[in-house]
Design a protein around this motif. Structure first.
Motif, short mmCIF file in Angstrom:
data_model
loop_
_atom_site.label_atom_id
_atom_site.label_comp_id
_atom_site.label_asym_id
_atom_site.label_seq_id
_atom_site.Cartn_x
_atom_site.Cartn_y
_atom_site.Cartn_z
N ALA A 28 -8.66 13.48 -20.89
CA ALA A 28 -7.45 14.13 -20.37
C ALA A 28 -7.15 15.45 -21.06
O ALA A 28 -6.21 16.16 -20.68
CB ALA A 28 -6.26 13.18 -20.52
N GLY A 29 -7.95 15.79 -22.10
CA GLY A 29 -7.73 17.03 -22.83
C GLY A 29 -6.46 17.02 -23.65
O GLY A 29 -5.81 18.05 -23.81
N GLN A 30 -6.11 15.83 -24.20
CA GLN A 30 -4.88 15.70 -24.99
C GLN A 30 -5.20 15.22 -26.40
O GLN A 30 -6.25 14.63 -26.66
CB GLN A 30 -3.93 14.69 -24.34
CG GLN A 30 -3.46 15.05 -22.94
CD GLN A 30 -2.52 14.00 -22.37
OE1 GLN A 30 -1.83 13.30 -23.10
NE2 GLN A 30 -2.49 13.88 -21.06
N GLU A 31 -4.25 15.48 -27.32
CA GLU A 31 -4.35 14.91 -28.65
C GLU A 31 -4.09 13.39 -28.55
O GLU A 31 -3.26 12.94 -27.74
CB GLU A 31 -3.31 15.54 -29.58
CG GLU A 31 -3.57 17.02 -29.88
CD GLU A 31 -4.85 17.23 -30.67
OE1 GLU A 31 -5.22 16.33 -31.46
OE2 GLU A 31 -5.48 18.28 -30.48
N VAL A 32 -4.79 12.63 -29.37
CA VAL A 32 -4.73 11.17 -29.27
C VAL A 32 -3.30 10.66 -29.43
O VAL A 32 -2.82 9.83 -28.64
CB VAL A 32 -5.64 10.50 -30.31
CG1 VAL A 32 -5.48 8.98 -30.26
CG2 VAL A 32 -7.09 10.88 -30.07
N GLU A 33 -2.59 11.13 -30.44
CA GLU A 33 -1.24 10.63 -30.69
C GLU A 33 -0.28 10.96 -29.55
O GLU A 33 0.56 10.14 -29.17
CB GLU A 33 -0.72 11.18 -32.02
CG GLU A 33 -1.47 10.65 -33.24
CD GLU A 33 -1.54 9.13 -33.28
OE1 GLU A 33 -0.51 8.48 -33.00
OE2 GLU A 33 -2.63 8.60 -33.56
N ALA A 34 -0.43 12.16 -29.00
CA ALA A 34 0.43 12.54 -27.87
C ALA A 34 0.11 11.69 -26.65
O ALA A 34 1.01 11.27 -25.91
CB ALA A 34 0.22 14.02 -27.54
N PHE A 35 -1.17 11.40 -26.47
CA PHE A 35 -1.60 10.56 -25.35
C PHE A 35 -1.03 9.15 -25.49
O PHE A 35 -0.47 8.59 -24.53
CB PHE A 35 -3.13 10.51 -25.31
CG PHE A 35 -3.70 9.61 -24.26
CD1 PHE A 35 -3.80 10.01 -22.94
CD2 PHE A 35 -4.14 8.33 -24.60
CE1 PHE A 35 -4.33 9.17 -21.97
CE2 PHE A 35 -4.66 7.48 -23.64
CZ PHE A 35 -4.76 7.91 -22.32
N ILE A 95 -9.00 -1.02 -29.01
CA ILE A 95 -8.09 -0.37 -28.06
C ILE A 95 -7.86 1.08 -28.46
O ILE A 95 -7.80 1.97 -27.60
CB ILE A 95 -6.76 -1.15 -27.98
CG1 ILE A 95 -7.01 -2.58 -27.47
CG2 ILE A 95 -5.76 -0.43 -27.08
CD1 ILE A 95 -5.81 -3.49 -27.53
N ASP A 96 -7.76 1.34 -29.77
CA ASP A 96 -7.59 2.72 -30.24
C ASP A 96 -8.79 3.58 -29.84
O ASP A 96 -8.65 4.76 -29.49
CB ASP A 96 -7.41 2.75 -31.76
CG ASP A 96 -6.01 2.32 -32.18
OD1 ASP A 96 -5.11 2.32 -31.31
OD2 ASP A 96 -5.82 1.99 -33.37
N GLU A 97 -9.97 2.98 -29.89
CA GLU A 97 -11.19 3.71 -29.52
C GLU A 97 -11.15 4.10 -28.04
O GLU A 97 -11.52 5.22 -27.67
CB GLU A 97 -12.42 2.84 -29.80
CG GLU A 97 -13.74 3.55 -29.53
CD GLU A 97 -14.94 2.69 -29.87
OE1 GLU A 97 -16.03 2.99 -29.34
OE2 GLU A 97 -14.79 1.72 -30.65
N GLN A 98 -10.68 3.16 -27.20
CA GLN A 98 -10.53 3.48 -25.79
C GLN A 98 -9.47 4.55 -25.56
O GLN A 98 -9.63 5.43 -24.71
CB GLN A 98 -10.19 2.21 -24.99
CG GLN A 98 -11.34 1.25 -24.81
CD GLN A 98 -12.49 1.84 -24.03
OE1 GLN A 98 -12.28 2.63 -23.10
NE2 GLN A 98 -13.71 1.47 -24.40
N SER A 99 -8.40 4.48 -26.33
CA SER A 99 -7.34 5.49 -26.21
C SER A 99 -7.88 6.88 -26.55
O SER A 99 -7.57 7.86 -25.87
CB SER A 99 -6.18 5.15 -27.15
OG SER A 99 -5.56 3.93 -26.78
N ALA A 100 -8.71 6.94 -27.58
CA ALA A 100 -9.30 8.21 -28.00
C ALA A 100 -10.20 8.77 -26.90
O ALA A 100 -10.19 9.98 -26.62
CB ALA A 100 -10.08 8.03 -29.30
N LYS A 101 -10.98 7.90 -26.26
CA LYS A 101 -11.86 8.34 -25.18
C LYS A 101 -11.06 8.88 -24.00
O LYS A 101 -11.38 9.93 -23.44
CB LYS A 101 -12.75 7.19 -24.72
CG LYS A 101 -13.83 6.79 -25.70
CD LYS A 101 -14.66 5.63 -25.14
CE LYS A 101 -15.75 5.20 -26.12
NZ LYS A 101 -16.53 4.05 -25.58
N GLN A 102 -10.01 8.15 -23.64
CA GLN A 102 -9.18 8.57 -22.51
C GLN A 102 -8.44 9.87 -22.81
O GLN A 102 -8.29 10.73 -21.95
CB GLN A 102 -8.18 7.46 -22.15
CG GLN A 102 -8.82 6.18 -21.65
CD GLN A 102 -9.48 6.33 -20.30
OE1 GLN A 102 -8.93 6.97 -19.40
NE2 GLN A 102 -10.66 5.77 -20.13
#
Length: 446
Positions: free
Chosen positions: A389-396, A378-385
């Motif tokens: 979206a042009g955002q930092e992973v943690e902020a996303f 799930i973290d990998e998918q979050s990183a892709k999304q």
């Protein structure tokens, strides 16, 4: 209350309800209290007639429908939850026994998510177009895009109009000395050589200087959208207000540094790397799509029309949003093409049905293989999304709703299903003639 569950087909179930007499009598009384103010009974003020009087006058079943409507939603929702039913359509209700002082007995038949009988989905053989190797021309085209971003616009005052210049002009057109609608404009911008105006117009402007006025003689095309002008000769009186040219930055180390690299060679290598990564990703997606298509073809299912209808609504919304991004309204498109929305929707029904099939087959494989995504998946998918979206992973991740988290979990599970299918697959490159036929078929479908 008791409920009996019966599966009557691969995509339909039947619920049988038996409601105690006292519960239905309460519902009847509630219906009476709700509706009595709407019923006229001679000799009684509106809303004051006793229930028995109304039933004698209008029939004992006068409140049956409203009582059933009042009691049904909660009973139905409870039964769906109890039997874990995934409904996809509205139920068809059939009342078997109803009346004051009696048990209420009725059935509800409803379409549900269908059973899927999987065929082969492992160790499949698929043919795809060969993996693309990025060419020098593609690299140069990508570099040109960055070069255009750094372009400067410069006023030209020491020469006449040349090809690729941008001109600001006034013009007034006439046919046989008579001005025509849409033939006059002030402060119009035109890039010479773009072909945006009538053939011959732009070519005759070459050499004109700022402030110069000139008559241009042109001929409208035989197939022109304004039929009254098609094939006719016209004269445009033109005045050049200004001339500008575009100056591109040199492709050197300074250019590279403006784009975040020390040297131009390092910048170019990064462009090539990213383009190849995109090509590799597209190749993987093509393999996945081919495997899914084959797994769907090997599976059997009976899809309720309601599921296709729902998906068709999503497809049509996607089409409408795509039009809006291009500045076109659906209403205008339908007018131009002479279609109704329903006729247009029918063209996309096959696509909607295929989407439903894909979803059902992927879910069936996931269930058959007991696939559940890990936190890492799930973290990998979050990183892709987040990257898209042009955002930092943690902020996303900090702004994710429960619904979005569930969506990412499903994406991760689907990716694991695709990885499972790819693991044992045999991938064969299409022969050149097969790839050409596929491209032609795709073009024809479009």
């Amino acid at each position: 209350m008791s409920t009996n569950f019966e599966k009557i087909s691969s995509n339909k179930v039947k619920l049988t309800f038996v409601v105690p007499a006292e519960d239905f009598d309460k519902a009847l009384n509630q219906a009476y209290l709700k509706d009595r103010s709407k019923i006229n009974v001679p000799g009684f003020r509106k809303g004051k007639a006793p229930r028995a009087v109304i039933e004698r006058m209008y029939g004992e079943g006068v409140f049956y429908d409203d009582a059933l409507d009042a009691i049904f939603p909660a009973l139905y929702a409870e039964a769906i939850k109890e039997h874990n039913i995934d409904v996809v359509d509205r139920p068809q209700v059939d009342v078997q026994e109803i009346g004051a002082g009696k048990e209420l007995k009725f059935t509800a038949e409803v379409f549900v998510r269908p059973d899927v009988t999987l065929g082969e989905y492992k160790n499949l053989t698929v043919e795809v177009e060969p993996k693309e190797v990025v060419t020098e021309d593609e690299i140069q085209a990508r570099i040109s895009q960055d070069q255009q971003k750094g372009a400067r616009t410069i006023d030209v005052t020491d020469r006449g109009v040349d090809y690729t210049d941008t001109v600001n002009l006034d013009y007034a057109g006439s046919v046989d000395g008579v001005p025509f609608e849409g033939g006059t404009a002030q402060g119009q911008t035109l890039k010479i050589g773009s072909g945006a105006f009538i053939p011959g117009f732009e070519e005759q402007m070459v050499g004109m200087t700022v402030g110069e006025e000139k008559d241009l003689t042109v001929t409208f095309p035989e197939k022109y959208h304004a039929e009254n002008l098609a094939g006719k000769n016209a004269v445009f009186h033109v005045k050049v207000n200004s001339i500008t040219k575009t100056e591109l930055p040199e492709l050197d180390d300074d250019f590279a540094q403006d784009n975040g690299f020390d040297t131009f060679d390092a910048y170019k290598a990064d462009v090539a790397k990213k383009l190849q990564e995109i090509a590799d990703t597209n190749y993987d997606v093509e393999i996945e799509n081919a495997l899914i298509e084959k797994a769907v073809a090997n599976a059997q299912m009976d899809i309720p029309a309601a599921m296709i209808d729902d998906q068709l609504n999503y497809v049509m919304r996607d089409v409408e949003y795509s039009m809006m991004r291009q500045g076109l309204r659906m209403e205008d498109y339908l007018k131009y093409t002479g279609q109704t929305r329903e006729q247009m929707a029918q063209q996309y029904r096959g696509e909607a049905e295929n989407r439903v099939k894909i979803q059902l087959v992927l879910e069936a494989i996931r269930k058959a293989e007991n696939i559940e995504p890990t936190a890492e998946d799930i973290d990998e998918q979050s990183a892709k999304q987040a990257k898209r979206a042009g955002q930092e992973v943690e902020a996303f991740k900090a702004n994710l709703t429960d619904e979005h988290k569930a969506y990412l979990s499903d994406l991760a599970a689907i990716q694991k299903v695709c990885d499972l299918m790819k693991a044992g697959a045999t991938v064969v490159d299409k022969k050149p003639e097969e790839a050409a036929e596929t491209a032609e078929e795709t073009k024809t479908e479009e």
